[in-house]
Design a protein around this motif. Structure first.
Motif, PDB file in Angstrom:
ATOM      1  N   PRO A  11       0.804  -1.227   0.000  1.00 59.82           N
ATOM      2  CA  PRO A  11       0.000   0.000   0.000  1.00 59.82           C
ATOM      3  C   PRO A  11       0.841   1.283   0.000  1.00 59.82           C
ATOM      4  O   PRO A  11       0.414   2.286  -0.555  1.00 59.82           O
ATOM      5  N   GLN A  12       2.013   1.234   0.605  1.00 64.26           N
ATOM      6  CA  GLN A  12       2.875   2.420   0.644  1.00 64.26           C
ATOM      7  C   GLN A  12       3.339   2.832  -0.750  1.00 64.26           C
ATOM      8  O   GLN A  12       3.734   3.965  -0.966  1.00 64.26           O
ATOM      9  N   ALA A  13       3.302   1.923  -1.698  1.00 67.36           N
ATOM     10  CA  ALA A  13       3.798   2.183  -3.047  1.00 67.36           C
ATOM     11  C   ALA A  13       2.691   2.576  -4.027  1.00 67.36           C
ATOM     12  O   ALA A  13       2.955   2.735  -5.210  1.00 67.36           O
ATOM     13  N   ILE A  14       1.470   2.730  -3.535  1.00 61.94           N
ATOM     14  CA  ILE A  14       0.355   3.079  -4.415  1.00 61.94           C
ATOM     15  C   ILE A  14       0.040   4.562  -4.234  1.00 61.94           C
ATOM     16  O   ILE A  14      -0.435   4.976  -3.173  1.00 61.94           O
ATOM     17  N   PRO A  15       0.312   5.350  -5.249  1.00 58.37           N
ATOM     18  CA  PRO A  15       0.062   6.787  -5.123  1.00 58.37           C
ATOM     19  C   PRO A  15      -1.432   7.110  -5.014  1.00 58.37           C
ATOM     20  O   PRO A  15      -2.270   6.439  -5.609  1.00 58.37           O
ATOM     21  N   GLY A  16      -1.726   8.103  -4.209  1.00 62.41           N
ATOM     22  CA  GLY A  16      -3.083   8.610  -4.124  1.00 62.41           C
ATOM     23  C   GLY A  16      -4.053   7.820  -3.275  1.00 62.41           C
ATOM     24  O   GLY A  16      -5.255   8.070  -3.329  1.00 62.41           O
ATOM     25  N   ILE A  17      -3.577   6.868  -2.490  1.00 56.34           N
ATOM     26  CA  ILE A  17      -4.488   6.132  -1.615  1.00 56.34           C
ATOM     27  C   ILE A  17      -4.064   6.329  -0.159  1.00 56.34           C
ATOM     28  O   ILE A  17      -2.940   6.720   0.121  1.00 56.34           O
ATOM     29  N   ASP A  18      -4.964   6.031   0.736  1.00 63.32           N
ATOM     30  CA  ASP A  18      -4.654   6.094   2.162  1.00 63.32           C
ATOM     31  C   ASP A  18      -3.998   4.761   2.530  1.00 63.32           C
ATOM     32  O   ASP A  18      -4.675   3.765   2.790  1.00 63.32           O
ATOM     33  N   ALA A  19      -2.668   4.757   2.511  1.00 64.31           N
ATOM     34  CA  ALA A  19      -1.918   3.514   2.736  1.00 64.31           C
ATOM     35  C   ALA A  19      -2.215   2.911   4.101  1.00 64.31           C
ATOM     36  O   ALA A  19      -2.305   1.687   4.236  1.00 64.31           O
ATOM     37  N   ARG A  20      -2.374   3.741   5.100  1.00 62.52           N
ATOM     38  CA  ARG A  20      -2.641   3.217   6.448  1.00 62.52           C
ATOM     39  C   ARG A  20      -3.998   2.511   6.502  1.00 62.52           C
ATOM     40  O   ARG A  20      -4.122   1.443   7.088  1.00 62.52           O
ATOM     41  N   ALA A  21      -5.005   3.098   5.880  1.00 60.78           N
ATOM     42  CA  ALA A  21      -6.337   2.481   5.863  1.00 60.78           C
ATOM     43  C   ALA A  21      -6.320   1.177   5.069  1.00 60.78           C
ATOM     44  O   ALA A  21      -6.926   0.186   5.489  1.00 60.78           O
ATOM     45  N   LEU A  22      -5.624   1.176   3.940  1.00 64.19           N
ATOM     46  CA  LEU A  22      -5.543  -0.050   3.147  1.00 64.19           C
ATOM     47  C   LEU A  22      -4.785  -1.129   3.904  1.00 64.19           C
ATOM     48  O   LEU A  22      -5.189  -2.293   3.915  1.00 64.19           O
ATOM     49  N   ARG A  23      -3.704  -0.776   4.576  1.00 65.38           N
ATOM     50  CA  ARG A  23      -2.944  -1.753   5.370  1.00 65.38           C
ATOM     51  C   ARG A  23      -3.833  -2.326   6.469  1.00 65.38           C
ATOM     52  O   ARG A  23      -3.817  -3.536   6.718  1.00 65.38           O
TER      53      ARG A  23
END
Length: 116
Positions: A11-23
């Motif tokens: 998720p940290q490598a996906i631009p434009g998303i909330d990486a913490r929420a996805l994790r």
């Protein structure tokens, strides 16, 4: 006890998303396996020079009954070469494992259970 490895895109490598929420959603998805008596682990990858070493380490760490490849990897057309690489690495380094595909965050357990 059955064992499942879930492979997803970091998720940290996906631009434009909330990486913490996805994790957090990925971790919740993974926690569901334990509720059903299935031992599961997750490996996340980034399409860079580390994919092969990361996956080989995870795939050979133990016996896996099923390896689930996440929809974020297989649905994104620009990641087709990565998807192919992952499938071939599974075939080579965990040949006894069934391969399953989820449709998104939240149904990895169902994907794995189709193959168990």
């Amino acid at each position: 006890m059955s064992s499942v490895l879930v492979i997803g895109y970091d998720p940290q490598a996906i631009p434009g998303i909330d990486a913490r929420a996805l994790r957090a959603a990925l971790e919740a998805d993974l926690a569901r396996f334990a509720e059903h008596g299935i031992d599961a682990a997750m490996t996340t990858v980034v399409w860079d020079g580390t994919v092969e070493s990361t996956l080989v380490a995870s795939l050979t760490a133990r016996h896996w009954d099923v390896v689930v490849v996440g929809a974020g990897i297989r649905k994104a057309e620009q990641l087709l070469p990565l998807f192919e690489q992952i499938v071939n690495l599974i075939h080579r380094h965990a040949p006894a494992a069934a391969i399953a595909f989820n449709t998104g965050v939240g149904d990895s357990l169902e994907a794995a259970r189709r193959r168990l």
